[in-house]
Design an enzyme around this catalytic site. Structure first.
Site, PDB file in Angstrom:
ATOM      1  N   ASN A   6       0.860  -1.187   0.000  1.00 42.75           N
ATOM      2  CA  ASN A   6       0.000   0.000   0.000  1.00 42.75           C
ATOM      3  C   ASN A   6       0.897   1.237   0.000  1.00 42.75           C
ATOM      4  OD1 ASN A   6      -1.901   1.979   0.391  1.00 42.75           O
ATOM      5  ND2 ASN A   6      -2.392   1.406   2.509  1.00 42.75           N
ATOM      6  N   PHE A   7       0.946   1.907  -1.149  1.00 45.63           N
ATOM      7  CA  PHE A   7       1.822   3.083  -1.260  1.00 45.63           C
ATOM      8  C   PHE A   7       1.245   4.309  -0.560  1.00 45.63           C
ATOM      9  CE2 PHE A   7       4.293   2.118  -5.488  1.00 45.63           C
ATOM     10  CZ  PHE A   7       4.943   1.079  -4.863  1.00 45.63           C
ATOM     11  N   LYS A   8      -0.066   4.310  -0.306  1.00 46.05           N
ATOM     12  CA  LYS A   8      -0.735   5.507   0.244  1.00 46.05           C
ATOM     13  C   LYS A   8      -0.443   6.709  -0.669  1.00 46.05           C
ATOM     14  CE  LYS A   8      -0.047   3.390   4.697  1.00 46.05           C
ATOM     15  NZ  LYS A   8       0.057   3.519   6.122  1.00 46.05           N
ATOM     16  N   HIS A  86      -9.753   0.806   4.911  1.00 47.52           N
ATOM     17  CA  HIS A  86      -8.464   1.115   5.559  1.00 47.52           C
ATOM     18  C   HIS A  86      -8.690   2.132   6.677  1.00 47.52           C
ATOM     19  CE1 HIS A  86      -4.364   2.433   6.245  1.00 47.52           C
ATOM     20  NE2 HIS A  86      -3.972   1.311   5.646  1.00 47.52           N
ATOM     21  N   GLU A 155      -5.447  -4.973  10.596  1.00 45.59           N
ATOM     22  CA  GLU A 155      -4.421  -3.951  10.789  1.00 45.59           C
ATOM     23  C   GLU A 155      -4.740  -3.129  12.028  1.00 45.59           C
ATOM     24  OE1 GLU A 155      -2.365  -2.793   6.886  1.00 45.59           O
ATOM     25  OE2 GLU A 155      -4.254  -1.714   6.944  1.00 45.59           O
ATOM     26  N   GLY A 161       2.325   2.193  10.731  1.00 50.21           N
ATOM     27  CA  GLY A 161       3.284   3.288  10.561  1.00 50.21           C
ATOM     28  C   GLY A 161       3.982   3.720  11.837  1.00 50.21           C
ATOM     29  N   SER A 191       3.320  -2.166  10.572  1.00 50.72           N
ATOM     30  CA  SER A 191       4.759  -2.176  10.851  1.00 50.72           C
ATOM     31  C   SER A 191       5.423  -3.524  10.553  1.00 50.72           C
ATOM     32  CB  SER A 191       5.029  -1.731  12.288  1.00 50.72           C
ATOM     33  OG  SER A 191       4.628  -0.374  12.447  1.00 50.72           O
TER      34      SER A 191
HETATM   35  C1  PEP Z   1      -0.862   0.142   6.111  1.00 52.52           C
HETATM   36  O1  PEP Z   1      -1.139   1.326   6.220  1.00 52.52           O
HETATM   37  O2  PEP Z   1      -1.644  -0.602   5.489  1.00 52.52           O
HETATM   38  C2  PEP Z   1       0.342  -0.381   6.746  1.00 52.52           C
HETATM   39  C3  PEP Z   1       0.360  -1.620   7.081  1.00 52.52           C
HETATM   40  O3  PEP Z   1       1.382   0.521   6.980  1.00 52.52           O
HETATM   41  P1  PEP Z   1       2.815   0.203   7.668  1.00 52.52           P
HETATM   42  O4  PEP Z   1       3.320  -1.091   7.080  1.00 52.52           O
HETATM   43  O5  PEP Z   1       3.675   1.363   7.296  1.00 52.52           O
HETATM   44  O6  PEP Z   1       2.565   0.083   9.124  1.00 52.52           O
END
Ligand code: PEP
Length: 226
Positions: A6-8, A86, A155, A161, A191
């Protein structure tokens, strides 16, 4: 295993093209399944090992929804996969469960593969496991958990993050409980990185990962599969 990136709001159209070419060559002999969710401006038709999906879309074919895209725009790039629910959209953009369920139904009725995200905030996790499961169960309200093209991503919001992943025990018990509510492929996200991936993938009921920060470099992302 399933690996979803997921690049966001990171990467451009140009850098996404370069990323895709690199990841395609790295992944060509892999037996894993790959999804890439670039920013909307980088959506593109792509045939290969990696499936491109949309981070968001409005539940409409087209119409008066300023700033959104709909089915017609996704179809132009043969996009048939979408991320729904999300936490950044639930929290930052105030998407309600009702709206999320409407979006889910629309894209389900159009045959999309849906990666459906759920996750609890820290204050719920700090109560107890039962409260966590109750909270997550509510995020399935209005969702057809029997949909054949569904992948779920657990998640925890406090793990996204932050560099602080859920513990292996938390992932194990929460995934086990989620599977009793929705028996679909289940990803962990929050993470995930090179240091914790091996242990996470060994946990029962973990069918893959959804990765933000550690997916932004293709070599780094692919190294998670090794
Ligand atoms: C996400 O936002 O879907 C995610 C898992 O981010 P990160 O891996 O940076 O925690």
């Amino acid at each position: 295993m399933i690996f979803a990136a997921n690049f966001k709001t990171n990467h451009t159209r140009t850098s996404t093209k370069e990323y895709l070419a690199t990841l395609e060559s790295l992944a060509q002999n892999s037996s894993d399944e790959f999804y890439l969710f670039p920013p909307l401006s980088a959506l593109q038709s792509h045939i290969g090992k990696i499936t491109i999906g949309s981070q968001n879309a409005y539940p409409t074919k087209k119409g008066a929804f300023t700033g959104e895209i709909g089915l017609e725009q996704l179809k132009e790039f043969e996009i048939r996969t979408i991320l729904i629910g999300h936490s950044e959209r639930r929290v930052l953009l105030s998407e309600s469960q009702d709206f999320i369920a409407k979006k889910f139904d629309f894209f389900k009725n159009n045959g999309f593969k849906i990666i459906y995200c759920i996750g609890e905030p820290l204050e719920i996790r700090e109560e107890d496991e039962l409260k966590v499961i109750e909270f997550l169960a509510e995020q399935f309200n209005g969702i057809d958990t029997s949909y054949e093209n569904l992948i779920v991503a657990y998640e925890p919001i406090w793990a996204i993050g932050t560099g602080v992943s859920a513990t292996n025990e938390q992932i194990a018990s929460t995934h086990q409980a989620i599977k009793t509510i929705c028996d679909k492929p289940l990803l962990y996200g929050g993470s995930v990185n090179a240091a914790n991936i091996k242990d996470i993938l060994k946990i029962p009921n973990v069918d893959g990962v959804l990765v933000g920060s550690a997916s932004l470099d293709p070599q780094n992302f692919f190294s998670l599969t090794k």
